[in-house]
Design a protein around this motif. Structure first.
Motif, PDB file in Angstrom:
ATOM      1  N   ASP A 115       0.477  -1.560  -0.020  1.00  0.00           N
ATOM      2  CA  ASP A 115      -0.168   0.046   0.187  1.00  0.00           C
ATOM      3  C   ASP A 115       0.994   1.189  -0.382  1.00  0.00           C
ATOM      4  N   PHE A 116       2.455   1.373   0.882  1.00  0.00           N
ATOM      5  CA  PHE A 116       3.028   1.943   1.160  1.00  0.00           C
ATOM      6  C   PHE A 116       3.692   2.747  -0.830  1.00  0.00           C
ATOM      7  N   ARG A 117       4.129   1.313  -1.034  1.00  0.00           N
ATOM      8  CA  ARG A 117       4.286   2.120  -2.794  1.00  0.00           C
ATOM      9  C   ARG A 117       3.679   2.745  -3.694  1.00  0.00           C
ATOM     10  N   LYS A 118       2.170   2.501  -3.485  1.00  0.00           N
ATOM     11  CA  LYS A 118       1.495   4.168  -3.604  1.00  0.00           C
ATOM     12  C   LYS A 118       1.481   5.295  -3.751  1.00  0.00           C
ATOM     13  N   GLU A 119       2.448   5.139  -3.269  1.00  0.00           N
ATOM     14  CA  GLU A 119       3.020   6.548  -2.135  1.00  0.00           C
ATOM     15  C   GLU A 119       4.146   7.708  -2.552  1.00  0.00           C
ATOM     16  N   ILE A 120       5.066   6.185  -2.354  1.00  0.00           N
ATOM     17  CA  ILE A 120       6.612   7.088  -2.873  1.00  0.00           C
ATOM     18  C   ILE A 120       6.511   5.930  -4.038  1.00  0.00           C
ATOM     19  N   GLN A 121       7.158   6.827  -5.157  1.00  0.00           N
ATOM     20  CA  GLN A 121       8.388   5.738  -6.684  1.00  0.00           C
ATOM     21  C   GLN A 121       9.529   6.573  -7.179  1.00  0.00           C
ATOM     22  N   MET A 122       9.865   5.838  -7.561  1.00  0.00           N
ATOM     23  CA  MET A 122      11.369   6.161  -8.446  1.00  0.00           C
ATOM     24  C   MET A 122      11.565   6.136  -9.526  1.00  0.00           C
ATOM     25  N   VAL A 123      12.125   7.196  -9.913  1.00  0.00           N
ATOM     26  CA  VAL A 123      12.978   6.733 -11.073  1.00  0.00           C
ATOM     27  C   VAL A 123      14.360   6.542 -11.589  1.00  0.00           C
ATOM     28  N   PHE A 124      14.750   6.025 -12.072  1.00  0.00           N
ATOM     29  CA  PHE A 124      16.271   5.243 -11.904  1.00  0.00           C
ATOM     30  C   PHE A 124      16.903   5.462 -12.935  1.00  0.00           C
ATOM     31  N   GLN A 125      18.212   5.460 -12.729  1.00  0.00           N
ATOM     32  CA  GLN A 125      19.595   6.729 -13.556  1.00  0.00           C
ATOM     33  C   GLN A 125      18.906   5.673 -15.410  1.00  0.00           C
ATOM     34  N   ASP A 126      19.399   4.528 -15.861  1.00  0.00           N
ATOM     35  CA  ASP A 126      19.444   4.298 -16.602  1.00  0.00           C
ATOM     36  C   ASP A 126      18.115   3.707 -17.774  1.00  0.00           C
ATOM     37  N   PRO A 127      17.633   5.275 -18.795  1.00  0.00           N
ATOM     38  CA  PRO A 127      16.132   4.046 -19.027  1.00  0.00           C
ATOM     39  C   PRO A 127      16.390   3.051 -20.104  1.00  0.00           C
ATOM     40  N   TYR A 128      17.587   2.280 -20.501  1.00  0.00           N
ATOM     41  CA  TYR A 128      18.066   1.208 -21.467  1.00  0.00           C
ATOM     42  C   TYR A 128      17.683  -0.070 -19.973  1.00  0.00           C
ATOM     43  N   ALA A 129      18.208   0.153 -19.228  1.00  0.00           N
ATOM     44  CA  ALA A 129      18.228  -1.437 -18.066  1.00  0.00           C
ATOM     45  C   ALA A 129      16.834  -1.130 -17.486  1.00  0.00           C
ATOM     46  N   SER A 130      16.802   0.346 -17.102  1.00  0.00           N
ATOM     47  CA  SER A 130      15.188   0.378 -16.239  1.00  0.00           C
ATOM     48  C   SER A 130      13.353  -0.529 -16.230  1.00  0.00           C
ATOM     49  N   LEU A 131      13.459  -0.576 -17.972  1.00  0.00           N
ATOM     50  CA  LEU A 131      12.943  -1.192 -19.106  1.00  0.00           C
ATOM     51  C   LEU A 131      12.479  -2.052 -19.135  1.00  0.00           C
ATOM     52  N   CYS A 134      14.242  10.495  -7.407  1.00  0.00           N
ATOM     53  CA  CYS A 134      15.275  10.577  -8.966  1.00  0.00           C
ATOM     54  C   CYS A 134      16.511  10.091  -8.821  1.00  0.00           C
ATOM     55  N   ASP A 135      17.113   9.491  -9.406  1.00  0.00           N
ATOM     56  CA  ASP A 135      18.554   8.902  -8.641  1.00  0.00           C
ATOM     57  C   ASP A 135      18.786   8.771  -9.647  1.00  0.00           C
ATOM     58  N   GLU A 136      19.770   9.689 -10.192  1.00  0.00           N
ATOM     59  CA  GLU A 136      20.656   9.992 -11.049  1.00  0.00           C
ATOM     60  C   GLU A 136      19.835   9.607 -12.528  1.00  0.00           C
ATOM     61  N   ALA A 137      18.037  11.371 -12.348  1.00  0.00           N
ATOM     62  CA  ALA A 137      17.981  10.510 -13.156  1.00  0.00           C
ATOM     63  C   ALA A 137      18.094  11.249 -15.623  1.00  0.00           C
ATOM     64  N   VAL A 138      19.159  12.264 -14.712  1.00  0.00           N
ATOM     65  CA  VAL A 138      19.176  12.564 -16.691  1.00  0.00           C
ATOM     66  C   VAL A 138      20.963  12.467 -16.495  1.00  0.00           C
ATOM     67  N   SER A 139      22.278  12.102 -15.542  1.00  0.00           N
ATOM     68  CA  SER A 139      23.268  11.702 -16.086  1.00  0.00           C
ATOM     69  C   SER A 139      23.458  10.559 -17.248  1.00  0.00           C
ATOM     70  N   ALA A 140      22.466   9.828 -18.101  1.00  0.00           N
ATOM     71  CA  ALA A 140      22.784   9.459 -18.761  1.00  0.00           C
ATOM     72  C   ALA A 140      22.032  10.066 -20.311  1.00  0.00           C
ATOM     73  N   LEU A 141      22.163  10.815 -19.848  1.00  0.00           N
ATOM     74  CA  LEU A 141      21.740  11.845 -20.924  1.00  0.00           C
ATOM     75  C   LEU A 141      21.834  12.866 -21.836  1.00  0.00           C
ATOM     76  N   ASP A 142      22.382  13.286 -23.342  1.00  0.00           N
ATOM     77  CA  ASP A 142      23.003  13.940 -23.589  1.00  0.00           C
ATOM     78  C   ASP A 142      22.336  15.253 -22.682  1.00  0.00           C
ATOM     79  N   ARG A 197       6.007   5.853 -16.246  1.00  0.00           N
ATOM     80  CA  ARG A 197       5.800   4.769 -14.828  1.00  0.00           C
ATOM     81  C   ARG A 197       5.689   4.928 -13.640  1.00  0.00           C
ATOM     82  N   ALA A 198       6.188   6.402 -13.281  1.00  0.00           N
ATOM     83  CA  ALA A 198       7.060   6.477 -11.576  1.00  0.00           C
ATOM     84  C   ALA A 198       5.203   7.631 -11.395  1.00  0.00           C
ATOM     85  N   LEU A 199       4.731   7.618 -12.442  1.00  0.00           N
ATOM     86  CA  LEU A 199       3.620   8.663 -12.241  1.00  0.00           C
ATOM     87  C   LEU A 199       2.264   7.876 -11.837  1.00  0.00           C
TER      88      LEU A 199
END
Length: 332
Positions: free
Chosen positions: A89-105, A178-186, A167-169
């Motif tokens: 139930d708690f998972r609905k309240e806090i979500q995470m955006v991961f660093q690598d958009p290739y590995a997280s999907l 947001c864990d290094e959510a933009v570091s893998a991007l240009d 997905r996080a939303l």
């Protein structure tokens, strides 16, 4: 503002096992005695070198890891050791955006299945409702709803990170880590994603914990900033104060090493010597004393507390010489 998250004396230690029977022979002290409060609607930045424990802290806060000890109060409820249904139930309240958009999907699933999964796991809506929700999520993050039957490899890195944000939303959380959510991007794509996050924050009244090693990105998006070193908070202040008047020697060293768009701006360089100590064998006293140019005897013997700098209760520093060094900086 109302306090949303209250972290008290949080520790995350991982066992080191060895020998024939895999007995515990030591520990990796990834997060040590971390405490802070997070107000509803703010963005709290966490910065530090690689291996300082900031990502581990983020994963403990969303309960991917169960903390070794300490408390995490979310709207007054201690979620540090939740189990089973309470944790789900708690998972609905806090979500995470991961660093690598290739590995997280999941590369084997179309985007529709990826975005529908949170609703299925929590038993929300029928098939028609879920399809409508997925379409809205795609549009919310700036993607075409007609692309939801494509697979992750058909999208660019920036588009994949938008899918990760969608997905996080999905469950309409209050807090997103947001864990290094933009570091893998240009760099140009980084700016688009950061602006998207800020727009979504206003639109959906979100609260962020933004983890990054990029000081300029954190400065742009954060209301308050915490600096981590070897699993501990070294300094916490509002963003403007932190970047105008860094008080901890480690923070100064980070600031001095960051690229500066204005070459006329100068900051007295802080020379860092040696390597980051192993988190399995942290030094006695201040964890930074092995690399600090201002070390004195007490630094090697006694762990400094995170205390207010002067009369500013919002600016807290874990350094035995913080007051002295700050006065020198003011008068120099």
């Amino acid at each position: 503002m109302t306090s949303l998250l209250d972290v008290k004396n949080l520790n995350m230690h991982f066992p080191i096992r060895g020998g024939l029977f895999k007995r515990q022979v030591g520990s990796v002290y990834a997060v040590n005695d971390v405490s802070f409060q997070l107000e509803e609607g703010e963005t709290f930045g966490i910065v530090g070198e690689s291996g300082c424990g900031k990502s581990t802290l983020g994963r403990a806060l969303v309960r991917i890891y169960e903390p070794t000890s300490g408390d995490i109060f979310f709207r007054g409820q201690n979620i540090a050791h939740l189990k089973d249904k309470g944790l789900k139930d708690f998972r609905k309240e806090i979500q995470m955006v991961f660093q690598d958009p290739y590995a997280s999907l999941n590369p084997r699933k179309p985007i529709f299945d990826i975005l529908e999964e949170p609703f299925l796991l929590h038993g929300l809506g029928n098939a028609a409702d879920r399809r409508k929700q997925v379409e809205e999520l795609m549009q919310l993050v700036g993607l075409r709803a007609t692309d939801m039957n494509k697979f992750p490899h058909e999208f660019s890195g920036g588009q994949r990170q938008r899918i990760g944000i969608a997905r996080a939303l999905a469950l309409r959380p209050s807090l997103i880590v947001c864990d290094e959510a933009v570091s893998a991007l240009d760099v140009s794509i980084q700016a688009q994603i950061i602006n998207l996050l800020m727009d979504l924050q206003k639109q959906l009244k979100l609260t962020y914990i933004f983890i990054s090693h990029d000081l300029n990105v954190v400065r742009y998006i954060s209301d308050r900033v915490a600096v981590m070193y070897l699993g501990r908070l070294m300094e916490v202040a509002d963003s403007a104060t932190m970047y105008k008047n860094p008080a901890h020697p480690y923070t100064r060293a980070l600031m001095a090493s960051a690229p500066k768009p204005d070459p006329r701006r100068t900051m007295k360089p802080a020379v860092l010597e040696g390597d980051v100590p192993s988190p399995s064998r942290p030094p006695s006293g201040c964890p930074f004393h092995t690399r600090c140019p201002y070390t004195i005897a007490i630094c090697k013997e006694q762990l400094p507390a995170l205390l207010p700098l002067g009369n500013d209760n919002q600016h807290r520093v874990a350094c035995h010489r913080a007051q002295e060094l700050n006065m020198e900086a003011i008068h120099s």
